[in-house]
Design a protein around this motif. Sequence first.
Motif, mmCIF file in Angstrom:
data_model
loop_
_atom_site.group_PDB
_atom_site.id
_atom_site.type_symbol
_atom_site.label_atom_id
_atom_site.label_comp_id
_atom_site.label_asym_id
_atom_site.label_seq_id
_atom_site.Cartn_x
_atom_site.Cartn_y
_atom_site.Cartn_z
ATOM 1 N N GLU A 81 48.147 31.348 38.918
ATOM 2 C CA GLU A 81 47.781 32.413 39.860
ATOM 3 C C GLU A 81 48.854 32.606 40.926
ATOM 4 O OE1 GLU A 81 44.043 30.638 40.788
ATOM 5 O OE2 GLU A 81 42.936 32.383 40.113
ATOM 6 N N ALA A 82 49.367 31.498 41.379
ATOM 7 C CA ALA A 82 50.406 31.571 42.411
ATOM 8 C C ALA A 82 51.638 32.283 41.865
ATOM 9 C CB ALA A 82 50.786 30.163 42.859
ATOM 10 N N ALA A 83 51.915 32.049 40.579
ATOM 11 C CA ALA A 83 53.083 32.685 39.981
ATOM 12 C C ALA A 83 52.897 34.201 39.910
ATOM 13 C CB ALA A 83 53.320 32.120 38.586
ATOM 14 N N VAL A 84 51.663 34.597 39.551
ATOM 15 C CA VAL A 84 51.384 36.037 39.491
ATOM 16 C C VAL A 84 51.520 36.650 40.876
ATOM 17 C CG1 VAL A 84 49.589 37.754 39.109
ATOM 18 C CG2 VAL A 84 49.939 35.918 37.440
ATOM 19 N N ALA A 85 50.928 36.009 41.862
ATOM 20 C CA ALA A 85 50.992 36.524 43.230
ATOM 21 C C ALA A 85 52.438 36.654 43.673
ATOM 22 C CB ALA A 85 50.220 35.600 44.177
ATOM 23 N N ALA A 86 53.231 35.690 43.293
ATOM 24 C CA ALA A 86 54.636 35.713 43.713
ATOM 25 C C ALA A 86 55.418 36.805 43.009
ATOM 26 C CB ALA A 86 55.272 34.357 43.423
ATOM 27 N N ALA A 87 54.966 37.159 41.807
ATOM 28 C CA ALA A 87 55.692 38.167 41.036
ATOM 29 C C ALA A 87 55.424 39.577 41.561
ATOM 30 C CB ALA A 87 55.293 38.079 39.572
ATOM 31 N N VAL A 88 54.341 39.742 42.319
ATOM 32 C CA VAL A 88 54.021 41.068 42.849
ATOM 33 C C VAL A 88 55.073 41.448 43.870
ATOM 34 C CG1 VAL A 88 52.361 42.364 44.227
ATOM 35 C CG2 VAL A 88 51.558 40.832 42.426
ATOM 36 N N LYS A 89 55.615 42.647 43.715
ATOM 37 C CA LYS A 89 56.638 43.141 44.637
ATOM 38 C C LYS A 89 56.042 43.227 46.045
ATOM 39 C CE LYS A 89 58.691 47.201 44.242
ATOM 40 N NZ LYS A 89 58.985 48.490 43.591
ATOM 41 N N PRO A 90 56.782 42.858 47.073
ATOM 42 C CA PRO A 90 56.233 43.011 48.413
ATOM 43 C C PRO A 90 55.859 44.481 48.638
ATOM 44 C CG PRO A 90 58.378 41.919 48.464
ATOM 45 C CD PRO A 90 58.152 42.366 47.065
ATOM 46 N N PHE A 91 54.752 44.727 49.288
ATOM 47 C CA PHE A 91 54.275 46.085 49.556
ATOM 48 C C PHE A 91 55.389 46.895 50.223
ATOM 49 C CE2 PHE A 91 51.491 48.901 52.287
ATOM 50 C CZ PHE A 91 51.249 49.786 51.254
ATOM 51 N N HIS A 92 55.711 48.029 49.635
ATOM 52 C CA HIS A 92 56.934 48.706 50.077
ATOM 53 C C HIS A 92 56.793 49.392 51.426
ATOM 54 C CE1 HIS A 92 54.968 52.253 48.568
ATOM 55 N NE2 HIS A 92 55.996 53.020 48.810
ATOM 56 N N LEU A 93 55.581 49.464 51.955
ATOM 57 C CA LEU A 93 55.440 50.087 53.270
ATOM 58 C C LEU A 93 55.388 49.056 54.401
ATOM 59 C CD1 LEU A 93 52.945 52.963 52.445
ATOM 60 C CD2 LEU A 93 55.440 52.913 52.341
ATOM 61 N N THR A 94 55.573 47.762 54.032
ATOM 62 C CA THR A 94 55.618 46.743 55.071
ATOM 63 C C THR A 94 56.821 47.009 55.965
ATOM 64 O OG1 THR A 94 54.935 45.293 53.302
ATOM 65 C CG2 THR A 94 55.400 44.252 55.404
ATOM 66 N N ASN A 95 56.644 46.822 57.240
ATOM 67 C CA ASN A 95 57.737 47.010 58.195
ATOM 68 C C ASN A 95 58.322 48.429 58.190
ATOM 69 O OD1 ASN A 95 57.558 44.310 58.951
ATOM 70 N ND2 ASN A 95 58.879 43.713 57.220
ATOM 71 N N THR A 96 57.482 49.405 57.964
ATOM 72 C CA THR A 96 57.957 50.782 58.115
ATOM 73 C C THR A 96 57.331 51.375 59.367
ATOM 74 O OG1 THR A 96 56.140 51.530 56.724
ATOM 75 C CG2 THR A 96 58.278 51.254 55.649
ATOM 76 N N THR A 97 57.972 52.422 59.910
ATOM 77 C CA THR A 97 57.345 53.168 61.005
ATOM 78 C C THR A 97 56.560 54.316 60.405
ATOM 79 O OG1 THR A 97 59.476 54.267 61.218
ATOM 80 C CG2 THR A 97 58.862 52.753 62.950
ATOM 81 N N GLU A 98 55.414 54.596 61.006
ATOM 82 C CA GLU A 98 54.572 55.694 60.529
ATOM 83 C C GLU A 98 54.648 56.830 61.539
ATOM 84 O OE1 GLU A 98 50.592 54.388 59.815
ATOM 85 O OE2 GLU A 98 51.287 52.491 58.949
ATOM 86 N N THR A 99 54.858 58.037 61.033
ATOM 87 C CA THR A 99 54.953 59.191 61.929
ATOM 88 C C THR A 99 54.089 60.304 61.387
ATOM 89 O OG1 THR A 99 57.263 58.578 62.264
ATOM 90 C CG2 THR A 99 56.573 60.704 63.121
#
Lengths: 198, 327, 497
Positions: free
Chosen positions: A31-49
Amino acid sequence: MTPISRRGFLAGSAAAAAATSLEAFGFSEAEAAVAAAVKPFHLTNTTETRNTCTYCSVACGIIVYAKGDRRKGEKADIVHIEGDADHPTNRGTLCPKGAALRDIVKSETRLTQPMVRRPGSDRFEPISWDSALDKIARALKDDRDANFIEKNEAGITVNRWLTTGFLAASATTNETAYATYKVVRSTGILAFDNQARV
Amino acid sequence: MNGYLVSEVVDPANPSRMTLQQGKQLSGFGEYRDDGGVVGGCWVYSGSFTEAGNMMARRDNSDPDGAGMYLNWTFAWPANRRIIYNRASCDLDGKPWDASRKLLEWDGAKWTGYDVPDISPTAKPRDVGPFILNAEGVGRLFARQLLRDGPFPSHYEPFESPVANLVAPKVRGNPVARVFEDDWKQLADIGSADFPYAATTYRLTEHFHYWTKNNHVNSVLQPESFVEISVELAEEKGIAKGDWVRVWSKRGGLFAKAVVTKRIKPMLCDGRIVHVVGVPIHWGFVGAARKGFPANVLTPFVGDANMETPEFKAFMVNIEASTGPVA
Amino acid sequence: MTNPWTDIKNTDLVVIMGGNAAEAHPCGFKWVTEAKANRGAKLIVVDPRFTRSASVADYYAPIRQGTDIAFLLGVINYCIANDKVQWDYTRAFTNASYLVQEGFEYEDGLFTGYDESKRDYDRSTWEYQIGPDGYAVVDETLQHPRCVWSLLKAHVAAYTPELVERICGTPKDKFLTVARMISETSSPAKAMTSMYALGWTQHSKGAQNIRTMAMLQLILGNIGVRGGGMNALRGHSNIQGLTDIGLMSNMLPGYMNLPLDGETTFNRYMSTRAFKPLRPGQTSYWQNYRKFFVSFMRAMYGAAARADNDWAFDYLPKLDVANYDILRAFELMQKGKMNLYFCQGFNPMQAFPNRAKLVEGLSKLKMLVVMDPLQTETARFWENHGVYNEVNTVEIETEVLQLPTTCFAEDEGSLVNSGRWMQWHWPGGSPPGSARTDTWIMAQIFVRLRELYRKEGGAFPDPILNLYWPYADAEEPTPEELTKDERLPRLRGGRSR
């Protein structure tokens, strides 16, 4: 689920730390391997306007996500645009045009620098903003001075200029439209119009 | 554009500069003045940016009783009014015509309800008419002198048409629409055998005018220009679905793929069969989509008698099967 | 739109004619779906094509393009003949009872006063009878032969279902079904909304197409109510705003208009625009015309607009013809009478009619300036693209300047939607390369032109030298400064406050 060799997969990436801590919470190795394989959410650390769709006049609310924050003077690179779920009209939905808004911002045929095509030439050449704007101001001045009509044939003051025309946009802001109106109208141009007629 | 209150003092040393002292943004166009005391570029926008802040930036999406008005979401001109002429939602005494769809109501002293009244909030119901843009205060079934082509509408054919005007056979097109001299020569005769099909232009849901052909996604969704014709016309002209066709008017021609569809059917008008040719507008020679022809190679140079909006929706063409453009 | 998009959910009947909202305004069309699902509303589509709007309609009727007036006058005739009129509304809220001057007539497709050589009317008889008290004369019984109602009844009587079928190609039974469904909304407890777009405007009688439906909506009592209205579905994100601000050849902001040649003084100009109530006690926005005009002139010319110079009235250009619209502009261009042309976010080579004529016109310009976020055909009209643009490049002498601008996601300000909502937005990204805002470009052009006039003098420099331009940075006013007509302190990064 196909077992994945965790060791072979992670190879010291930043995700390793996350996977390790998942293990600490009792996740199995797979399970940990699957979780690690998931791409980091691409909207993390973005500004919203908050913005408005540029197409039709339904004026759907949109949220623009960018890497970097213009409000802090940073360069902001738009990575995603989606419907604003709080907007009363569209409630987060977008049409096939609105859903592809990011790709018009990032279009390969966006213009990036001023260009000039000289008389008879078969190509555009780069020109500096200063040279382009000076050229325009000079051409306006010369044409206006040569063709401005102060009085008509009956001797009535008419103060119009008919040999230069200006076609205003349809998707610029009110504030741009107002600045444009002031500049164009003050010169006496009458051939002044916008997309409302077409 | 909201309107700004200025002192009337002009800087004597520099008359081109207005002395802005202790100015206040106005709360609405009712505060506009004719003595020069207000700087305000666009009265209909008054109230949009007041001393209370930017009303256009408001983001409260509450909607009392689900009326659909959203009075605290941004700003609506004029005066944050969401439905114009809304006084007409009530009868002569100020009661809603339909209680289940109340918008406003006269409470004996003032107008209350879900919208900003389009009338003075204390104007008694029988005193002032609801259509306050008009000097009559009422809606006009008879438009007086306000439109160039008549106080009542009357049927006129398009300038290019398959049939003569049945109501007024001698009248061609709109009798007061402006046509420049050279453009008359580029209009097909009424009922012309050279241009027998009634064309119209339109947009596709995947494209926005000539912008989205610069967009990769939209260009994948609708990559190539086409025209739409009925099954009947396709049979008559020997055109199969997906074939190249040539379409031309008295002004120019284009090549496109044929979409043969049941969505368009021939119509019977005064004993004559009229076939429709549909021409989406979106293609050109720049962008991510395939090169193609825009619809305006075909369209006539004539506009509405009042607004000069071009007659893009009704003109005459011919069509034939083709081997496509030779680059 | 008289009503907002979100109000469509309140309707009982949607008529889509002259538009195709399901495809052209999909997220607005959602509210039609809501009305159908939650109120049991019906949808009628009348169109030459069976569009996607038609595919979800309760009833579809075909119509030949360009014949909408005949169809709608037929519906009005049906409503009158079948007593499907909201009488209280029609009597009180329309001019049905007003008496029209003797002498006004309609015959063979023409109204009184037609002059064929001018292709225009002398419209003087198209007026009400005015009583000795200065107000319009009315007959509230609607019986007088000269009242608007009597004239309207006579005018529409010719448009029988049979004639509608012959003109429009709409089978009689389909027309009658549509007419019956529409007529049911004459009940005060029923509302109908009209949703239309370019399918009604892009005709040589576009204004009358819309007017005919407005008349129908008035006699059914469907204007001003929830779920009703005349709803123009506008095509571009701020086309409503540009219209409001008057970026048209004959307009001033706020639906005021430019003076004509004959209107030599401010008082003369006002004499035809001042509000004169036609009924006792009537009020109107236009009773404030002088206030709106003076305040606008102060915003244009600042201290140079004074009471003693008629608020700089002579600074405004006067019109010798009704319009210098886009068609006239390209006619002038093609005749070699236009030298410079600016296209701001606009691609006329694709958007205007008769492309061959457009290219001929553009080829005769000395200079074409294009400001756009994207490549356009207009900026490249001189490029040979074979069959797609067959031009002789070397012979085209037009100099073209192509200036890169920001797009919606990179600028700040307000846009007005179809329902007149003014929605402010903020920039989310940085522009590519050296692209700049349109406001910056216009300010740059203005500041440079003003400087040339300061240095060199020239033709009537006064309106340029005195243009009210109070902004903290003359070369780049902020959106907030522009909307407030004020100079505002700047923060880091150029933003106001």
